[in-house]
Enzyme design. Structure first.
Site, PDB file in Angstrom:
ATOM      1  CG  HIS A   2      -5.091   2.117   5.741  1.00  0.00           C
ATOM      2  ND1 HIS A   2      -6.522   2.003   5.786  1.00  0.00           N
ATOM      3  CD2 HIS A   2      -4.856   3.003   4.615  1.00  0.00           C
ATOM      4  CE1 HIS A   2      -7.152   2.931   4.909  1.00  0.00           C
ATOM      5  NE2 HIS A   2      -6.214   3.273   4.084  1.00  0.00           N
ATOM      6  CE  LYS A  13      -7.790   1.850  -0.797  1.00  0.00           C
ATOM      7  NZ  LYS A  13      -6.808   2.935  -0.573  1.00  0.00           N
ATOM      8  CG  HIS A  64     -10.004   4.411   2.821  1.00  0.00           C
ATOM      9  ND1 HIS A  64      -8.874   5.115   3.103  1.00  0.00           N
ATOM     10  CD2 HIS A  64     -10.785   4.816   4.091  1.00  0.00           C
ATOM     11  CE1 HIS A  64      -9.019   5.871   4.204  1.00  0.00           C
ATOM     12  NE2 HIS A  64     -10.234   5.669   4.645  1.00  0.00           N
ATOM     13  CG  ASP A 120      -1.993   4.826   4.200  1.00  0.00           C
ATOM     14  OD1 ASP A 120      -1.807   5.340   2.856  1.00  0.00           O
ATOM     15  OD2 ASP A 120      -2.921   5.034   5.009  1.00  0.00           O
ATOM     16  CG  HIS A 127      -0.678   6.973  -1.175  1.00  0.00           C
ATOM     17  ND1 HIS A 127      -1.856   7.103  -1.731  1.00  0.00           N
ATOM     18  CD2 HIS A 127      -0.963   6.315   0.074  1.00  0.00           C
ATOM     19  CE1 HIS A 127      -3.010   6.602  -0.899  1.00  0.00           C
ATOM     20  NE2 HIS A 127      -2.392   5.964   0.231  1.00  0.00           N
ATOM     21  CG  LEU A 128       5.084   5.206  -5.950  1.00  0.00           C
ATOM     22  CD1 LEU A 128       5.236   4.612  -7.354  1.00  0.00           C
ATOM     23  CD2 LEU A 128       6.562   5.774  -5.159  1.00  0.00           C
ATOM     24  CG  HIS A 174      -2.018   1.067   0.990  1.00  0.00           C
ATOM     25  ND1 HIS A 174      -3.295   1.029   1.423  1.00  0.00           N
ATOM     26  CD2 HIS A 174      -1.631   2.512   0.977  1.00  0.00           C
ATOM     27  CE1 HIS A 174      -3.811   2.070   1.295  1.00  0.00           C
ATOM     28  NE2 HIS A 174      -3.125   3.049   0.891  1.00  0.00           N
TER      29      HIS A 174
HETATM   30  C1  NCD Z   1      -3.741   9.010   1.890  1.00  0.00           C
HETATM   31  C2  NCD Z   1      -3.179  10.205   0.904  1.00  0.00           C
HETATM   32  O1  NCD Z   1      -2.921  11.326   1.328  1.00  0.00           O
HETATM   33  O2  NCD Z   1      -3.274   9.820  -0.138  1.00  0.00           O
HETATM   34  N1  NCD Z   1      -3.836   9.819   3.204  1.00  0.00           N
HETATM   35  C3  NCD Z   1      -3.731   8.931   4.348  1.00  0.00           C
HETATM   36  O3  NCD Z   1      -3.857   9.402   5.579  1.00  0.00           O
HETATM   37  N2  NCD Z   1      -3.591   7.666   4.487  1.00  0.00           N
HETATM   38  C4  NCD Z   1      -5.006   8.457   1.411  1.00  0.00           C
HETATM   39  C5  NCD Z   1      -5.397   7.336   2.078  1.00  0.00           C
HETATM   40  O4  NCD Z   1      -4.862   6.209   1.965  1.00  0.00           O
HETATM   41  O5  NCD Z   1      -6.457   7.422   2.865  1.00  0.00           O
HETATM   42 ZN    ZN Z   2      -3.364   4.973   1.480  1.00  0.00          ZN
END
Ligand code: NCD
Ligand code: ZN
Length: 348
Positions: A180, A104, A142, A253, A16-17, A14
């Site tokens: 998460h 997702k 999510h 995450d 976020h790139l 998991h």
């Molecule tokens: C994530 C994001 O900023 O992209 N933020 C987070 O708090 N985890 C989005 C997500 O996975 O809910």
């Molecule tokens: Zn996330």
């Protein structure tokens, strides 16, 4: 006391790139520790179809090309962002592409860039869910309701009752990942479910309880979604992750936001952990005397759930006291990493 341990190279299930400079920045940290990652599709223009997923993957590979040769063996595992109008044909095309590994589900308005997320899953997405079940493509959830009448600390447990339990009844063999997972209720649901259910667990939800957000003042760098929970939940998550149970696996995450967007009168949700994710997980596993289960959690369970071969490369983690920097800068970006200012005992 061992000075180093070597494990099969982990996967981050998991991540976020983001894009542009942030992509270059996050990828550099990621490839040092992970062979593969499930790439989240919640960009400002969400990755809602295969064409966008392929283009995003190309930009990731392009960014990878800029990194030193020996750090380049990394595979991005792309995902599609589910909407109320996603078609079954789109899902089949994604599968056919060979580069999309999951879909997702963001409940509408639940988190960062979820404005295009699903409003009514059962009314609008039943055919897609049926197809996902049939082709064995995981649905990554999510798992929080976005109803503002529901207390923010209860949003996961309410989602499990209202959505996950009925979803499981309708689609008994759909592969789902509770992303998460942050509560005892979420973990208990996974324990009680069949082999098609799993959960990722972040470092922040195992390192901290919600008090840290308010310790000595308001600390925006510990604000993420799902929000950190109380100590009881934290301990329960650590137990699940470190137990060796194959239904739990690593998903950071890691969700970077520039310091300007975090330290703001309406700060973004997200913790940046790609900088030192494996050292953080090592701390968690060492503190409970379960280092021997780290490899399963970090390198085996995720790959097995996704039906991917386990990685061949290895990663060595050294005992090496180090202080996490307060801030990392890259071009015009300034990012505060998770555990900033803390002393860690391990590094890669
Ligand atoms: C994530 C994001 O900023 O992209 N933020 C987070 O708090 N985890 C989005 C997500 O996975 O809910
Ligand atoms: Zn996330």
């Amino acid at each position: 006391m061992s000075k180093s341990i070597t494990i099969v190279m982990p996967d981050d299930m998991h991540l976020h790139l983001r894009h542009s400079d942030m992509l270059d920045f996050v990828l550099r940290d990621t490839v040092k520790q992970f062979a593969r990652a499930i790439i989240m599709p919640n960009l400002s223009v969400p990755i809602i179809n295969t064409k966008l997923a392929v283009a995003y993957r190309d930009s990731i590979l392009n960014s990878l090309g800029k990194i030193r040769g020996d750090l380049r063996c990394f595979e991005p595992l792309m995902t599609l962002y589910l909407t109320d109008t996603t078609t079954t044909d789109e899902i089949l095309m994604a599968k056919e592409s060979g580069v999309v590994f999951a879909v997702k589900l963001y409940p509408n308005s639940a988190t960062t860039n979820s404005h295009a997320g699903v409003v009514d899953l059962f009314k609008n997405c039943s055919k897609v869910l049926d197809t996902l079940q049939r082709i064995k493509m995981p649905l990554l959830i999510h798992a929080e309701v976005s109803d503002h009448r529901v207390d923010i600390f209860d949003r996961e447990s309410v989602y499990i009752d209202k959505v996950i339990i009925p979803l499981r009844e309708k689609f008994p063999e759909l592969k789902i990942v509770i992303e998460h997972v942050s509560t005892k209720e979420g973990v208990d649901y996974v324990y009680s479910s069949p082999e098609y259910t799993a959960a990722t667990i972040t470092p922040q939800h195992m390192l901290y309880n919600r008090n840290i957000i308010f310790s000595g003042g308001l600390r925006p760098h510990y604000y993420c979604l799902p929000i950190l929970k109380s100590e009881l939940h934290r301990e329960y998550l650590v137990k699940a992750a470190t137990s060796g149970d194959k239904r739990f696996f690593l998903g950071t995450d890691s969700a970077p936001h520039d310091v300007k967007s975090k330290e703001n009168n309406c700060g973004c949700a997200g913790c940046y952990s790609s900088y030192n994710a494996i050292s953080l997980y090592m701390k968690i596993f060492e503190d409970v005397g379960c280092i021997s289960n780290l490899e399963k959690f970090a390198s085996f369970h995720g790959a097995d759930f996704y039906n991917l071969p386990r990685n061949k490369q290895t990663l060595t983690i050294y005992r090496n006291e180090n202080i996490v920097p307060d801030k990392i800068s890259f071009k015009n970006l300034n990012i505060v990493p998770l555990a900033y200012g803390e002393t860690l005992q391990w590094s890669i």
